[in-house]
Scaffold this motif. Structure first.
Motif, PDB file in Angstrom:
ATOM      1  N   PRO A  57       4.242   3.099  -1.155  1.00 46.85           N
ATOM      2  CA  PRO A  57       5.456   3.046  -1.971  1.00 46.85           C
ATOM      3  C   PRO A  57       6.716   3.473  -1.228  1.00 46.85           C
ATOM      4  O   PRO A  57       7.822   3.132  -1.634  1.00 46.85           O
ATOM      5  CB  PRO A  57       5.171   4.009  -3.129  1.00 46.85           C
ATOM      6  CG  PRO A  57       3.720   4.277  -3.106  1.00 46.85           C
ATOM      7  CD  PRO A  57       3.237   3.994  -1.726  1.00 46.85           C
ATOM      8  N   GLN A  76       2.192   3.137  -7.754  1.00 44.43           N
ATOM      9  CA  GLN A  76       1.291   1.997  -7.620  1.00 44.43           C
ATOM     10  C   GLN A  76       1.132   1.226  -8.939  1.00 44.43           C
ATOM     11  O   GLN A  76       0.763   0.058  -8.936  1.00 44.43           O
ATOM     12  CB  GLN A  76      -0.087   2.443  -7.118  1.00 44.43           C
ATOM     13  CG  GLN A  76      -0.062   3.007  -5.711  1.00 44.43           C
ATOM     14  CD  GLN A  76       0.390   4.463  -5.654  1.00 44.43           C
ATOM     15  OE1 GLN A  76       0.725   5.107  -6.652  1.00 44.43           O
ATOM     16  NE2 GLN A  76       0.439   5.009  -4.439  1.00 44.43           N
ATOM     17  N   ALA A  94       0.798  -1.228   0.000  1.00 46.07           N
ATOM     18  CA  ALA A  94       0.000   0.000   0.000  1.00 46.07           C
ATOM     19  C   ALA A  94       0.831   1.279   0.000  1.00 46.07           C
ATOM     20  O   ALA A  94       0.384   2.298  -0.514  1.00 46.07           O
ATOM     21  CB  ALA A  94      -0.932   0.005   1.212  1.00 46.07           C
ATOM     22  N   TRP A 119       2.824  -2.371  -9.543  1.00 48.89           N
ATOM     23  CA  TRP A 119       2.195  -3.646  -9.214  1.00 48.89           C
ATOM     24  C   TRP A 119       1.322  -4.174 -10.339  1.00 48.89           C
ATOM     25  O   TRP A 119       0.909  -5.332 -10.318  1.00 48.89           O
ATOM     26  CB  TRP A 119       1.365  -3.500  -7.932  1.00 48.89           C
ATOM     27  CG  TRP A 119       2.193  -3.049  -6.779  1.00 48.89           C
ATOM     28  CD1 TRP A 119       2.109  -1.850  -6.135  1.00 48.89           C
ATOM     29  CD2 TRP A 119       3.237  -3.778  -6.137  1.00 48.89           C
ATOM     30  NE1 TRP A 119       3.048  -1.779  -5.133  1.00 48.89           N
ATOM     31  CE2 TRP A 119       3.751  -2.956  -5.106  1.00 48.89           C
ATOM     32  CE3 TRP A 119       3.803  -5.040  -6.326  1.00 48.89           C
ATOM     33  CZ2 TRP A 119       4.788  -3.353  -4.276  1.00 48.89           C
ATOM     34  CZ3 TRP A 119       4.841  -5.436  -5.489  1.00 48.89           C
ATOM     35  CH2 TRP A 119       5.317  -4.605  -4.488  1.00 48.89           C
TER      36      TRP A 119
END
Length: 194
Positions: free
Chosen positions: A104, A158, A102, A161
């Motif tokens: 970085p 994000q 959640a 991912w």
């Protein structure tokens, strides 16, 4: 100066098959065979580099590259999680894994944060324009390739991912610091028969 950066992810090994966090394991027999069969499809380049891991070094050798190890291309430093399987860490430290995914900037494993990895990959990528341009081919771990793409396209961290980098895939970036274009990965090795 415009530079074309071609990133090849190393071949398969047992650690990757077992979904282990970074670990410096060699190629297995299957990965070595696939790499040798892909050697004839490696694009031409002016400069060759590879990550310092055993897996990157053996992949570069099996592809027939006369490349130089480059420390900036090392795998994601995952501290005490290095070599462990994802399911093991997920079972023993579920809150730490959730925080890591959640945030970085988080590094509950004691290693490098995702932001740190993206900054390192970006600094290496941007430094290539300081030379005479041309074509650079590097064998780099999938996490490094993903981080380079995040940096090059100025994606939010994000997005890392959501990017997949298959073994022996070629990812191409062209441009210079602050302006990169992406040509998405293409396999170097033929797809295995099903």
């Amino acid at each position: 100066m415009t530079v074309r950066v071609m990133l090849i992810s190393p071949a398969m090994n047992a650690a990757l098959r077992e979904a282990r966090f970074a670990g410096d394991a060699p190629l297995d027999a299957s990965g070595l065979r696939q790499t040798r069969s892909a050697a004839e499809r490696v694009p031409a380049a002016d400069r060759f580099r590879h990550g310092p891991s055993v897996r990157c070094t053996l992949t570069a050798d099996a592809l027939g590259l006369r490349s130089t190890a480059e420390h900036a291309l090392r795998d994601w430093e995952l501290g005490r999680w290095a070599g462990a399987r994802l399911d093991e860490i997920g079972a023993s430290e579920p809150e730490a894994v959730a925080a890591w995914l959640a945030d970085p900037a988080g590094a509950p494993h004691g290693g490098e944060s995702l932001l740190g990895l993206c900054a390192r990959a970006g600094a290496w990528l941007d430094s290539l324009g300081d030379d005479d341009g041309g074509r650079v081919l590097a064998v780099a771990e999938p996490a490094l390739v993903r981080a380079a793409v995040v940096h090059a396209l100025t994606l939010p961290p994000q997005a890392f991912w959501r990017l997949d980098v298959a073994p022996l895939a070629l990812t191409e970036l062209s441009g210079r610091s602050g302006r990169w274009n992406l040509r998405c990965g293409r396999p170097l090795a033929p797809e295995p028969a099903r």
